[in-house]
Write an enzyme that holds these catalytic residues in place. Structure first.
Site, short mmCIF file in Angstrom:
data_model
loop_
_atom_site.label_atom_id
_atom_site.label_comp_id
_atom_site.label_asym_id
_atom_site.label_seq_id
_atom_site.Cartn_x
_atom_site.Cartn_y
_atom_site.Cartn_z
N HIS A 182 0.83 -1.21 0.00
CA HIS A 182 0.00 0.00 0.00
C HIS A 182 0.86 1.25 0.00
O HIS A 182 1.94 1.29 0.61
CB HIS A 182 -1.01 -0.01 1.16
CG HIS A 182 -0.45 0.03 2.54
ND1 HIS A 182 -0.20 1.21 3.21
CD2 HIS A 182 -0.10 -0.96 3.41
CE1 HIS A 182 0.27 0.94 4.42
NE2 HIS A 182 0.34 -0.38 4.58
N GLU B 25 -5.02 1.84 2.70
CA GLU B 25 -4.98 0.66 3.58
C GLU B 25 -5.14 1.08 5.04
O GLU B 25 -5.85 0.44 5.81
CB GLU B 25 -3.65 -0.08 3.41
CG GLU B 25 -3.63 -1.48 3.99
CD GLU B 25 -3.17 -1.58 5.43
OE1 GLU B 25 -3.27 -2.66 6.01
OE2 GLU B 25 -2.71 -0.57 6.01
N GLU B 26 -4.47 2.16 5.42
CA GLU B 26 -4.44 2.55 6.83
C GLU B 26 -5.78 3.04 7.35
O GLU B 26 -5.98 3.14 8.55
CB GLU B 26 -3.37 3.63 7.05
CG GLU B 26 -1.94 3.19 6.73
CD GLU B 26 -1.38 2.18 7.73
OE1 GLU B 26 -2.11 1.77 8.66
OE2 GLU B 26 -0.21 1.78 7.56
N ASP C 233 3.92 -6.34 3.89
CA ASP C 233 3.58 -5.28 4.85
C ASP C 233 3.79 -5.79 6.26
O ASP C 233 3.03 -5.47 7.17
CB ASP C 233 2.11 -4.87 4.61
CG ASP C 233 1.77 -3.57 5.31
OD1 ASP C 233 2.69 -2.84 5.71
OD2 ASP C 233 0.56 -3.29 5.45
N ASP D 248 6.19 1.62 6.39
CA ASP D 248 4.85 1.00 6.32
C ASP D 248 4.01 1.88 5.39
O ASP D 248 3.49 2.89 5.81
CB ASP D 248 4.26 0.96 7.73
CG ASP D 248 2.80 0.50 7.74
OD1 ASP D 248 2.34 -0.04 6.72
OD2 ASP D 248 2.14 0.71 8.76
N ASP E 214 -0.21 4.42 0.94
CA ASP E 214 -0.53 5.43 1.96
C ASP E 214 0.22 5.11 3.25
O ASP E 214 0.69 3.99 3.45
CB ASP E 214 -2.04 5.46 2.23
CG ASP E 214 -2.57 4.12 2.73
OD1 ASP E 214 -2.23 3.08 2.12
OD2 ASP E 214 -3.30 4.10 3.73
N HIS F 43 3.58 3.04 12.69
CA HIS F 43 2.76 4.20 13.09
C HIS F 43 3.44 5.04 14.18
O HIS F 43 2.77 5.73 14.93
CB HIS F 43 1.37 3.77 13.56
CG HIS F 43 0.61 2.97 12.56
ND1 HIS F 43 -0.70 2.59 12.72
CD2 HIS F 43 0.98 2.47 11.35
CE1 HIS F 43 -1.09 1.88 11.66
NE2 HIS F 43 -0.08 1.78 10.83
#
Ligand SMILES: [Zn+2]
Length: 383
Positions: free
Chosen positions: A47, A144-145, A167, A110, A49, A350
Site C-alpha cells: 500500500h 490501507e491505513e 507489509d 509502512d 498510503d 505508526h
C-alpha cells in the site's frame, strides 16, 4: 496520485508495459511469464498510503550504517531514541544498516518498504528472464491505513489465484491469520432542557455514556490488557451532547464466534446502564468490518506452504504470526483473492521511532523472487 504516477513510470521503464493507475488510485502491472508450464498467476501487493495518526510529510530518512547496539538518537527531537533495551527486534540487526526518520515524522516504511521490495523484485525478474516463473501481477493500493484499501480492488481484473501483501515485520515472518472485526455504535439518548430549569427533568447523555464506559472490564478484554490470541472491546471515539451521546467501539477476536460473546456483553452493560437513568434509552448498531482470513487460507494450503518453502530457500526460519489487526489481505481473501502477509522489514509501525533494516528489505526481495520460482516448479508441464 503523484506517487502512483511515478510508480507507473518506473514500472514502465523496467519493461512492465501495461503498468497503469486507475481512477481510484490503484496501480497494476504485469511481469510476463518466462516458462511454458501452466503456472497460475500470482500477485504481490503493497500500500502507498501511510498512517494518518502521525505526520508523514517532510520525512528526512537517515541511514545508520553498521548498527552495533548503540542508542540511535534522532536529530530533530532528542527524546526520540531507538534503544536496544526497549526494542528486542534490534538484537537481530547487529551489523545491519538501520533506516529511521529524523524524530518528528513517520519513516513511511509502512508500507513504502513493501513497495520498494516489489519494484526491486520486478526489476530482478525482468533483467533475468532465465529465472523461470509464471505470470506475476503487481498492485499498489491506496487507503490501507483507513481500512479501505480493498474497497475498489478489482479482483477479477487482477486475475490471480492468490496474492501476497508485503507489509510485515522481521525477516522470515508470514502472517495468515488476522482478527475478525466488528464496529459497534452505541447511541445513548438523554433529555436536554435549559440547565437553569432542569431539576427533575434533564437526563444527561454524557453522564450515561461515562457510566457505561466505567462498567467495561478494567483488567481484561481491552487493548491495554491483552496480547497474543486474546480479543478485546475498545471504545475509541465519542461524540458527546446532553441530549445524545454516541460511543463507537471496535470489537476484535481471532474466533469470529467470539465477537458475538463480546457484543452481548457490551449490550448487557449498556442496558444495565440506561436502567439506572429512568427515561433514557440506548440504540445499538453492529457493522461487520473484516473477518479472519485464515478461514479462507485453510482451504488453500498451497498458498501459505509455497511461501514457507520460499522463505526456507532464502536461508531463513519461517516465523508464523497472527495479526492483531487487519490488512488489505483480510478483506481481499474474502473477495476471492487469498492473500497472506509477508515480512517487509517494517518495525515500530505508526510511530516516529519507525525503522527498517536494509538487509531485511533485500531478504524480502529474495523471498519474492524465490516464491515466483516455487510456484513455477510446483506447476504441471503443459504438453
Ligand atoms: Zn501497512
Amino acid at each position: 496520485m503523484v506517487f502512483q504516477k511515478a510508480l507507473v513510470a518506473e514500472l514502465q521503464a523496467l519493461g512492465l508495459k501495461d503498468a497503469s493507475v486507475d481512477a481510484n488510485g490503484y496501480v497494476m502491472a504485469t511481469i510476463p511469464a518466462t516458462t511454458r508450464k501452466a503456472v497460475p498467476a500470482i500477485g504481490f501487493i503493497a500500500h502507498v498510503d501511510t498512517s494518518p495518526e502521525m505526520p508523514g510529510a517532510g520525512v528526512k530518512p537517515i541511514v545508520h550504517t553498521k548498527y552495533d547496539g548503540r542508542d540511535l538518537v534522532l536529530p530533530d527531537d532528542s527524546t526520540a531514541i531507538l534503544r536496544l533495551a526497549d526494542t528486542p527486534a534490534l538484537a537481530d540487526q547487529i551489523g545491519h544498516d538501520i533506516v529511521t526518520a529524523s524524530g518528528t515524522t513517520l519513516l513511511g516504511a509502512d508500507d513504502k518498504a513493501g513497495v520498494a521490495e516489489i519494484v526491486t523484485a520486478a526489476e530482478r525478474l525482468m533483467v533475468h528472464p532465465e529465472i523461470a516463473h509464471g505470470v506475476v501481477r503487481i498492485a499498489f493500493t491506496p487507503d490501507e491505513e483507513i481500512g479501505r484499501g480493498a474497497n475498489h480492488f478489482d479482483v477479477a481484473r487482477f486475475g490471480c489465484v492468490c496474492a501476497y501483501t508485503l507489509d510485515g515485520g522481521s525477516r522470515g515472518e508470514i502472517e495468515f491469520e488476522s482478527f475478525s472485526a466488528d464496529l459497534m455504535t452505541l447511541t445513548f439518548h438523554g433529555f436536554n432542557t435549559h440547565p437553569g430549569y432542569a431539576r427533575g427533568r434533564m437526563i444527561n447523555a454524557i453522564k450515561i455514556a461515562a457510566d457505561f464506559i466505567h462498567r467495561l472490564p478494567a483488567d481484561r478484554l481491552s487493548p491495554e490488557t491483552t496480547d497474543g490470541h486474546e480479543g478485546f472491546v475498545h471504545p475509541y471515539v465519542q461524540q458527546s451532547g446532553v441530549d445524545k451521546t454516541t460511543v463507537k467501539l471496535i470489537v476484535r477476536d481471532f474466533d469470529t464466534a467470539g465477537l458475538a460473546d463480546k457484543e452481548k456483553m457490551v449490550e448487557r452493560l449498556a442496558q444495565e446502564t440506561v436502567a439506572g437513568f429512568p427515561g433514557s434509552r440506548v440504540d445499538i448498531a453492529v457493522t461487520e468490518q473484516y473477518r479472519n482470513m485464515r478461514a479462507v487460507l485453510d482451504g488453500r494450503p498451497e498458498v501459505v506452504e509455497n511461501a514457507h518453502e520460499a522463505i526456507r530457500r532464502c536461508g531463513l526460519k519461517v516465523v508464523t504470526k497472527s495479526i492483531r489487526g487487519g490488512t488489505d489481505g483480510s478483506r481481499l481473501s474474502f473477495m476471492g483473492l487469498p492473500t497472506p502477509n509477508l515480512f517487509a522489514g517494517e518495525h515500530n509501525f505508526h510511530s516516529r521511532l519507525e525503522w527498517v533494516s536494509r538487509q531485511d528489505m533485500e531478504m524480502a526481495v529474495d523471498v519474492i523472487v524465490a516464491l515466483c520460482q516455487v510456484w513455477e516448479e510446483r506447476s504441471a508441464v503443459v504438453r
